[in-house]
Design a protein around this motif. Structure first.
Motif, PDB file in Angstrom:
ATOM      1  N   MET A 105       0.833  -1.211   0.000  1.00 19.56           N
ATOM      2  CA  MET A 105       0.000   0.000   0.000  1.00 19.56           C
ATOM      3  C   MET A 105       0.865   1.258   0.000  1.00 19.56           C
ATOM      4  N   GLY A 106       2.117   1.125   0.374  1.00 16.03           N
ATOM      5  CA  GLY A 106       3.026   2.258   0.339  1.00 16.03           C
ATOM      6  C   GLY A 106       3.783   2.396  -0.964  1.00 16.03           C
ATOM      7  N   SER A 107       3.544   1.499  -1.900  1.00 13.48           N
ATOM      8  CA  SER A 107       4.265   1.514  -3.173  1.00 13.48           C
ATOM      9  C   SER A 107       3.294   1.588  -4.344  1.00 13.48           C
ATOM     10  N   GLU A 108       3.286   2.725  -5.011  1.00 16.11           N
ATOM     11  CA  GLU A 108       2.432   2.906  -6.193  1.00 16.11           C
ATOM     12  C   GLU A 108       2.775   1.873  -7.268  1.00 16.11           C
ATOM     13  N   ALA A 109       4.064   1.601  -7.446  1.00 13.61           N
ATOM     14  CA  ALA A 109       4.501   0.660  -8.487  1.00 13.61           C
ATOM     15  C   ALA A 109       3.966  -0.745  -8.219  1.00 13.61           C
ATOM     16  N   LEU A 110       4.049  -1.199  -6.969  1.00 17.88           N
ATOM     17  CA  LEU A 110       3.533  -2.537  -6.641  1.00 17.88           C
ATOM     18  C   LEU A 110       2.019  -2.590  -6.799  1.00 17.88           C
ATOM     19  N   GLN A 111       1.352  -1.538  -6.382  1.00 17.32           N
ATOM     20  CA  GLN A 111      -0.100  -1.507  -6.539  1.00 17.32           C
ATOM     21  C   GLN A 111      -0.492  -1.591  -8.005  1.00 17.32           C
ATOM     22  N   LEU A 112       0.213  -0.849  -8.846  1.00 12.10           N
ATOM     23  CA  LEU A 112      -0.083  -0.877 -10.282  1.00 12.10           C
ATOM     24  C   LEU A 112       0.179  -2.254 -10.882  1.00 12.10           C
ATOM     25  N   GLN A 113       1.257  -2.912 -10.446  1.00 17.11           N
ATOM     26  CA  GLN A 113       1.544  -4.265 -10.947  1.00 17.11           C
ATOM     27  C   GLN A 113       0.442  -5.235 -10.548  1.00 17.11           C
ATOM     28  N   LEU A 114       0.044  -5.190  -9.274  1.00 18.04           N
ATOM     29  CA  LEU A 114      -0.999  -6.096  -8.797  1.00 18.04           C
ATOM     30  C   LEU A 114      -2.340  -5.763  -9.426  1.00 18.04           C
ATOM     31  N   MET A 115      -2.615  -4.481  -9.594  1.00 18.59           N
ATOM     32  CA  MET A 115      -3.860  -4.070 -10.232  1.00 18.59           C
ATOM     33  C   MET A 115      -3.896  -4.536 -11.694  1.00 18.59           C
ATOM     34  N   GLY A 116      -2.794  -4.401 -12.398  1.00 18.92           N
ATOM     35  CA  GLY A 116      -2.728  -4.871 -13.780  1.00 18.92           C
ATOM     36  C   GLY A 116      -2.956  -6.366 -13.878  1.00 18.92           C
ATOM     37  N   MET A 117      -2.342  -7.112 -12.962  1.00 28.46           N
ATOM     38  CA  MET A 117      -2.540  -8.560 -12.927  1.00 28.46           C
ATOM     39  C   MET A 117      -4.002  -8.887 -12.670  1.00 28.46           C
ATOM     40  N   LEU A 118      -4.617  -8.146 -11.761  1.00 25.75           N
ATOM     41  CA  LEU A 118      -6.011  -8.371 -11.406  1.00 25.75           C
ATOM     42  C   LEU A 118      -6.943  -8.051 -12.573  1.00 25.75           C
ATOM     43  N   VAL A 119      -6.726  -6.941 -13.237  1.00 24.48           N
ATOM     44  CA  VAL A 119      -7.545  -6.566 -14.400  1.00 24.48           C
ATOM     45  C   VAL A 119      -7.397  -7.623 -15.498  1.00 24.48           C
ATOM     46  N   ASN A 120      -6.181  -8.066 -15.737  1.00 24.10           N
ATOM     47  CA  ASN A 120      -5.936  -9.101 -16.738  1.00 24.10           C
ATOM     48  C   ASN A 120      -6.697 -10.381 -16.396  1.00 24.10           C
ATOM     49  N   PHE A 121      -6.650 -10.784 -15.144  1.00 22.39           N
ATOM     50  CA  PHE A 121      -7.365 -11.986 -14.704  1.00 22.39           C
ATOM     51  C   PHE A 121      -8.869 -11.824 -14.912  1.00 22.39           C
ATOM     52  N   LEU A 122      -9.402 -10.695 -14.469  1.00 18.61           N
ATOM     53  CA  LEU A 122     -10.852 -10.481 -14.578  1.00 18.61           C
ATOM     54  C   LEU A 122     -11.326 -10.448 -16.027  1.00 18.61           C
ATOM     55  N   THR A 123     -10.555  -9.837 -16.899  1.00 11.50           N
ATOM     56  CA  THR A 123     -10.983  -9.728 -18.294  1.00 11.50           C
ATOM     57  C   THR A 123     -10.763 -11.023 -19.065  1.00 11.50           C
ATOM     58  N   LYS A 124      -9.614 -11.644 -18.873  1.00 12.29           N
ATOM     59  CA  LYS A 124      -9.302 -12.846 -19.653  1.00 12.29           C
ATOM     60  C   LYS A 124      -9.923 -14.122 -19.081  1.00 12.29           C
ATOM     61  N   GLU A 125      -9.856 -14.294 -17.786  1.00 14.68           N
ATOM     62  CA  GLU A 125     -10.361 -15.523 -17.171  1.00 14.68           C
ATOM     63  C   GLU A 125     -11.863 -15.507 -16.930  1.00 14.68           C
ATOM     64  N   LEU A 126     -12.396 -14.334 -16.580  1.00  8.45           N
ATOM     65  CA  LEU A 126     -13.808 -14.258 -16.223  1.00  8.45           C
ATOM     66  C   LEU A 126     -14.668 -13.544 -17.264  1.00  8.45           C
ATOM     67  N   GLY A 127     -14.016 -12.927 -18.258  1.00 11.15           N
ATOM     68  CA  GLY A 127     -14.772 -12.220 -19.279  1.00 11.15           C
ATOM     69  C   GLY A 127     -15.498 -10.990 -18.750  1.00 11.15           C
ATOM     70  N   ALA A 128     -14.913 -10.342 -17.751  1.00 12.36           N
ATOM     71  CA  ALA A 128     -15.552  -9.175 -17.133  1.00 12.36           C
ATOM     72  C   ALA A 128     -15.041  -7.885 -17.766  1.00 12.36           C
ATOM     73  N   GLU A 129     -15.850  -6.851 -17.649  1.00 10.32           N
ATOM     74  CA  GLU A 129     -15.439  -5.504 -18.028  1.00 10.32           C
ATOM     75  C   GLU A 129     -15.095  -4.789 -16.732  1.00 10.32           C
ATOM     76  N   VAL A 130     -13.926  -4.172 -16.667  1.00 11.21           N
ATOM     77  CA  VAL A 130     -13.453  -3.553 -15.430  1.00 11.21           C
ATOM     78  C   VAL A 130     -13.420  -2.048 -15.587  1.00 11.21           C
ATOM     79  N   ARG A 131     -13.860  -1.357 -14.548  1.00 13.04           N
ATOM     80  CA  ARG A 131     -13.805   0.114 -14.500  1.00 13.04           C
ATOM     81  C   ARG A 131     -13.054   0.531 -13.269  1.00 13.04           C
TER      82      ARG A 131
END
Length: 130
Positions: A104-130
């Motif tokens: 939570m203290g690292s913007e870079a780590l948050q962005l990496q984890l968020m990118g991984m999460l968005v990728n998972f939601l869109t590719k694995e679950l077919g979701a649209e993320v906002r």
């Protein structure tokens, strides 16, 4: 102390809540048909404004990503755990609290984890993320 899958899920939920991430599953053909019918009925009842209201009432379905994550089956949570662990593996931490603080203290780590999460939601679950 090894990090547990539930701790990673809590971390991902914290990131998604901080970023106010929401996701919706893309409508199937049946969902699209219902959306069309509701919009059409709105148009019949209220003209062009009714069309907009009808479409708005049926559209959306966006839920907080944190809620979606906690409802995932164990197998999908394990997939997220594995992907997140690959990102956080270089970090030095002793427990989940320290890990959360580091991330939570690292913007870079948050962005990496968020990118991984968005990728998972869109590719694995077919979701649209906002």
């Amino acid at each position: 102390m090894p990090i547990m899958a539930k701790d990673i899920m809590k971390l991902l939920c914290a990131i998604s809540e901080q970023r106010k991430m929401k996701a919706a599953f893309k409508h199937s053909g049946r969902g699209a048909l219902v959306t069309g019918i509701v919009a059409f009925m709105g148009a019949l009842v209220g003209g062009p404004p009714g069309l907009a209201v009808g479409a708005w009432m049926r559209s959306g379905g966006f839920k907080p990503v944190s809620q979606i994550l906690m409802q995932l089956p164990r197998a999908q949570q394990q997939t997220l755990f594995n992907e997140a662990t690959a990102i956080i593996s270089p970090l030095m931490f002793t427990d989940a609290t320290q890990l959360t603080s580091l991330v939570m203290g690292s913007e870079a780590l948050q962005l990496q984890l968020m990118g991984m999460l968005v990728n998972f939601l869109t590719k694995e679950l077919g979701a649209e993320v906002r």
